[in-house]
Enzyme design. Structure first.
Site, PDB file in Angstrom:
ATOM      1  N   GLU A   1      -5.100   4.988   1.249  1.00  0.00           N
ATOM      2  CA  GLU A   1      -4.064   4.722   1.152  1.00  0.00           C
ATOM      3  C   GLU A   1      -3.689   5.752   3.182  1.00  0.00           C
ATOM      4  OE1 GLU A   1      -2.874   9.162  -0.499  1.00  0.00           O
ATOM      5  OE2 GLU A   1      -4.168   9.475   0.030  1.00  0.00           O
TER       6      GLU A   1
ATOM      7  N   HIS B   1     -16.938  -3.787 -17.419  1.00  0.00           N
ATOM      8  CA  HIS B   1     -16.264  -4.867 -18.434  1.00  0.00           C
ATOM      9  C   HIS B   1     -15.058  -4.993 -17.309  1.00  0.00           C
ATOM     10  CE1 HIS B   1     -18.006  -2.851 -21.933  1.00  0.00           C
ATOM     11  NE2 HIS B   1     -18.295  -1.660 -21.270  1.00  0.00           N
TER      12      HIS B   1
ATOM     13  N   LYS C   1       4.684  13.191   2.582  1.00  0.00           N
ATOM     14  CA  LYS C   1       3.497  13.583   1.877  1.00  0.00           C
ATOM     15  C   LYS C   1       4.600  14.494   0.486  1.00  0.00           C
ATOM     16  CE  LYS C   1       0.943  17.451   2.344  1.00  0.00           C
ATOM     17  NZ  LYS C   1      -0.017  16.982   2.200  1.00  0.00           N
TER      18      LYS C   1
ATOM     19  N   ARG D   1       6.818  13.850   6.529  1.00  0.00           N
ATOM     20  CA  ARG D   1       8.098  12.894   5.633  1.00  0.00           C
ATOM     21  C   ARG D   1       8.609  12.095   5.150  1.00  0.00           C
ATOM     22  NH1 ARG D   1       9.423  17.995   2.389  1.00  0.00           N
ATOM     23  NH2 ARG D   1      11.171  16.803   2.098  1.00  0.00           N
TER      24      ARG D   1
ATOM     25  N   CYS E   1      11.908  11.728   4.081  1.00  0.00           N
ATOM     26  CA  CYS E   1      12.532  12.764   5.528  1.00  0.00           C
ATOM     27  C   CYS E   1      12.304  14.214   5.871  1.00  0.00           C
ATOM     28  CB  CYS E   1      14.245  12.702   4.520  1.00  0.00           C
ATOM     29  SG  CYS E   1      14.113  10.094   4.327  1.00  0.00           S
TER      30      CYS E   1
ATOM     31  N   TRP F   1      12.151   8.759   5.929  1.00  0.00           N
ATOM     32  CA  TRP F   1      11.933   7.691   4.690  1.00  0.00           C
ATOM     33  C   TRP F   1      12.320   6.669   4.099  1.00  0.00           C
ATOM     34  CZ3 TRP F   1      10.669   6.563  -0.249  1.00  0.00           C
ATOM     35  CH2 TRP F   1       9.582   5.778  -0.569  1.00  0.00           C
TER      36      TRP F   1
ATOM     37  N   ASN G   1      18.377  14.180   2.711  1.00  0.00           N
ATOM     38  CA  ASN G   1      17.230  14.041   2.466  1.00  0.00           C
ATOM     39  C   ASN G   1      17.725  13.909   0.947  1.00  0.00           C
ATOM     40  OD1 ASN G   1      13.921  15.525   1.295  1.00  0.00           O
ATOM     41  ND2 ASN G   1      14.273  13.363   1.107  1.00  0.00           N
ATOM     42  N   GLY G   2      17.419  12.191   0.511  1.00  0.00           N
ATOM     43  CA  GLY G   2      17.813  12.282  -0.775  1.00  0.00           C
ATOM     44  C   GLY G   2      18.516  10.806  -1.342  1.00  0.00           C
TER      45      GLY G   2
ATOM     46  N   LYS H   1      -7.955   8.070  -0.750  1.00  0.00           N
ATOM     47  CA  LYS H   1      -8.135   8.574   0.327  1.00  0.00           C
ATOM     48  C   LYS H   1      -8.528   7.178   1.331  1.00  0.00           C
ATOM     49  CE  LYS H   1      -6.952  11.621   0.436  1.00  0.00           C
ATOM     50  NZ  LYS H   1      -6.200  12.236  -1.123  1.00  0.00           N
TER      51      LYS H   1
ATOM     52  N   GLU I   1     -10.439  10.109  -6.577  1.00  0.00           N
ATOM     53  CA  GLU I   1      -9.924  10.464  -5.169  1.00  0.00           C
ATOM     54  C   GLU I   1     -10.232   9.549  -4.203  1.00  0.00           C
ATOM     55  OE1 GLU I   1      -7.491  12.111  -4.955  1.00  0.00           O
ATOM     56  OE2 GLU I   1      -7.691  13.189  -2.841  1.00  0.00           O
TER      57      GLU I   1
HETATM   58  C1  G6P Z   1       2.579  11.494  -1.906  1.00  0.00           C
HETATM   59  C2  G6P Z   1       1.374  12.222  -0.682  1.00  0.00           C
HETATM   60  C3  G6P Z   1       0.249  12.902  -1.575  1.00  0.00           C
HETATM   61  C4  G6P Z   1       0.355  13.678  -3.211  1.00  0.00           C
HETATM   62  C5  G6P Z   1       1.177  12.752  -3.943  1.00  0.00           C
HETATM   63  C6  G6P Z   1       1.914  13.988  -4.944  1.00  0.00           C
HETATM   64  O1  G6P Z   1       2.049  10.408  -2.928  1.00  0.00           O
HETATM   65  O2  G6P Z   1       1.238  11.098  -0.236  1.00  0.00           O
HETATM   66  O3  G6P Z   1      -0.714  12.773  -1.756  1.00  0.00           O
HETATM   67  O4  G6P Z   1      -0.687  13.668  -3.500  1.00  0.00           O
HETATM   68  O5  G6P Z   1       2.627  12.294  -3.118  1.00  0.00           O
HETATM   69  O6  G6P Z   1       2.354  14.916  -4.113  1.00  0.00           O
HETATM   70  P1  G6P Z   1       2.443  16.684  -4.954  1.00  0.00           P
HETATM   71  O7  G6P Z   1       3.231  17.575  -3.896  1.00  0.00           O
HETATM   72  O8  G6P Z   1       3.204  16.508  -6.165  1.00  0.00           O
HETATM   73  O9  G6P Z   1       1.091  17.402  -5.054  1.00  0.00           O
END
Ligand code: G6P
Length: 607
Positions: free
Chosen positions: A486, A502, A602, A28, A2, A75, A101-102, A483, A479
């Site tokens: 997601e 395994h 994010k 957000r 949010c 969100w 937000n929260g 990527k 990673e």
């Molecule tokens: C969310 C984002 C990711 C990020 C993760 C941790 O899942 O979509 O891209 O890596 O949070 O976020 P931070 O701000 O703690 O690095």
């Protein structure tokens, strides 16, 4: 999770600015949007389900009167995305508007209580109890700030709240506990928002608001008070170096692609951080009995790669624990002799803050690596390292990952200087090599963009992918897989190549794509064995290799080449780049918006 914005200005319609600010906060959350302004003693609102521009096309969010207003991009946590659940939310008289937000943990009992006193609710959200509670306190004679203060005594959970009322349109009131809010100031206008880029085009003068504080914004002033005793807090504004241009797409079709291209500059800027910042944190690491790293998502992958740097440069192997599980794994074994390196680009991830609070409670030292000045994690840390990626808007982390790796490399090298596990010459040679990374990453982008686009064309409709590596390249593989899944929604798993035989190998049949991260380090020859195993079962092999590695080139169906000479401890910084670009083109080829992947946000501010 949010995005919220509030603006009060002495002149000029506020709605077009609210709309633009929300677009800068859309990363957000983006399942519904709403704005409310005050004019002629009334609230004026437009809100609906959908992304901001969809809702704008339908409702014209710019067309609202008034110089004061609030907005929200959502969100969903409590209640499906819908026009009713979209913020702002109101009291019964529709004179009080709130964005939040929260999560209000005790909203059900509060809602029942309010309903029993005749309050009518319009949504399924937890937020809606807030304006109804404010209404009761204001009807009882309190001012808006005092009413908000009373509300914070009734609600449990985490919150950033912005409230305003047509009954006193000369102010906006905001407060926070556990969720971010920053205040912006310029002549004739005050701003409050979940994040700095929202108001960057208007001002880069920022005032921090801390948990347990309430701020009263007027067009000419900001007053901050403690919630506990109402005492005034004096806090200077900070000038931040981010520019408004950095938060625009600058000619790129998506923020993600722009941010991938900004990586060399982001590394360069992080390499310029003053040395004493790392020296002082390194003293803690070098003198600790045990060193832990904790993080979530991409930041966790930076930690996994960072462990190799500490092991190689300083002779210290930190343990890594996901922040969400940190207290449930580490228990109370931490002591004042231990340290925890917490990595979070936003500085606001609830899981990471949760882990850090656990560490602090047990007396361990905390070193925070974050990209956001004044973010929540910085308040719990003994040492703070602010990475220099600038604002990252794409939800999938790219340049913030790169600067986390850079900062970890600098911290591990500084620690190595203290532990003397390696010779001074060894460490100095690594510093020199780290300084070549911006150019190596630049070249990697240029060389691989078209290759990755073509590979995406070839593989975009495959249902499932494996990403394999050994040693530090397990972090790179994890990673790469994250990527891909997601933003393109192809199923992808990152795995140790050694472990792949395994279990995961059972998935492999003719044409199954397996992506190998294959730097020219100590793992290379064993990795070739794993490639052979996969090939023998018909897999299509994609490989990220060092340029000139003829054997690997020969074995793979598709190759991404990295310039020679990357030190093994820094290989993630170069070898992840083609994987970022590949996932970008896979997402766009499949018709998805890589900047706003479904169900993700994010900054995840719920546990
Ligand atoms: C969310 C984002 C990711 C990020 C993760 C941790 O899942 O979509 O891209 O890596 O949070 O976020 P931070 O701000 O703690 O690095």
């Amino acid at each position: 999770m949010c995005g919220i914005i509030g603006v009060i200005q002495s002149k000029g319609a506020v709605a077009p600015f609210l709309h633009q600010a929300l677009k800068r906060l859309e990363y957000r959350g983006y399942d519904s949007v709403g704005v409310t302004t005050i004019a002629e003693g009334k609230l004026h609102t437009k809100k609906d389900e959908g992304k901001i521009e969809e809702v704008h096309r339908k409702l014209n969010l710019d067309d609202l009167p008034g110089t004061v207003g609030i907005g929200h991009t959502r969100w969903a946590t409590h209640g499906m995305p819908s026009i009713y659940n979209a913020h702002p939310h109101f009291d019964c008289s529709h004179t009080i508007a709130v964005v939040h937000n929260g999560v209000v943990d005790n909203f059900l009992e509060l809602k029942e209580e309010l309903q029993s006193r005749g309050h009518k609710f319009e949504s399924e959200t937890d937020t809606e109890v807030i304006p109804h509670l404010i209404e009761e306190f204001m009807d009882g004679g309190l001012s808006l700030p005092d009413a908000v203060r009373e509300v914070t005594r009734r609600i449990r959970g985490t919150y950033a709240i912005v409230a305003m009322t047509a009954r006193s349109p000369d102010k906006i009131v905001c407060t926070r506990d556990g969720n971010p809010l920053v205040i912006g100031r310029r002549d004739g206008a005050s701003y409050v928002s979940s994040d700095i880029p929202a108001f960057l085009p208007m001002t880069n003068n920022m005032i921090l608001l801390l948990d347990g504080e309430i701020a009263i914004l007027t067009a000419d002033d900001v007053e901050i008070r403690k919630l506990s005793d109402g005492s005034i807090v004096t806090r200077e504004a900070i000038t931040i170096s981010w520019t408004a241009d950095q938060a625009q797409k600058g000619g790129y079709p998506h923020f993600m692609l722009k941010e991938i291209h900004e990586q060399p500059e982001a590394i360069r800027n992080t390499l310029r951080i003053r040395k004493d910042v790392f020296d002082s944190a390194a003293k803690i690491v070098a003198s600790s009995r045990r060193v832990f790293m904790t993080a979530m998502g991409t930041s966790g992958h930076a930690a996994l790669a960072g462990r190799h740097m500490f092991a190689s440069f300083a002779g210290i192997l930190p343990s890594f624990e996901l922040a969400s599980d940190f207290p449930d794994t580490v228990y109370d074994t931490l002591t004042t002799d231990d340290c925890v390196i917490a990595i979070t680009q936003s500085g606001e991830t609830s899981d990471t803050i949760f882990a850090v609070k656990h560490a602090k409670r047990l007396g361990a030292k905390v070193i925070a690596i974050t990209n956001v000045v004044g973010s929540s994690v910085t308040r719990f840390a003994d040492r703070i390292i602010i990475t220099q990626a600038g604002p990252e808007i794409g939800v999938a982390a790219t340049k913030t990952f790169m600067v986390q790796l850079t900062a970890l490399a600098l911290l591990a090298l500084a620690t190595g200087m203290l532990t003397q596990y390696r010779s001074r010459e060894f460490i100095e040679a690594k510093y020199a090599s780290l300084n070549t990374l911006p150019n190596i990453v630049s070249e990697t982008i240029v060389r691989n963009e078209e290759v990755a686009r073509q590979a995406a064309e070839k593989y975009y409709n495959r249902a499932s992918f494996l990403f394999l590596g050994r040693g530090i390249s397990i972090a790179t593989a994890l990673e790469g897989a994250l990527k891909l899944k997601e933003i393109s929604y192809n199923h992808a798993e990152g795995y140790s190549a050694g472990e792949s035989k395994h279990g995961p190998i059972a998935l492999v049949e003719d044409g199954f794509p397996v992506v190998f991260v294959a730097p020219n380090d100590a793992t290379r020859d064993r990795l070739i064995g794993n490639i052979m195993e996969m090939k023998a079962r018909g897999a299509s092999i994609l490989a990220v290799i060092e340029r000139g590695d003829g054997d690997l080139k020969h074995l793979a169906d598709d190759v991404f080449e990295i310039p020679e000479g990357v030190e093994p401890e820094f290989s993630t910084m170069a070898f992840v780049v083609p994987l970022q670009i590949l996932s970008y083109y896979m997402a766009t080829r499949r018709g998805h918006d890589p900047d706003k992947p479904r169900n993700l946000a994010k900054s995840v501010t719920v546990l």
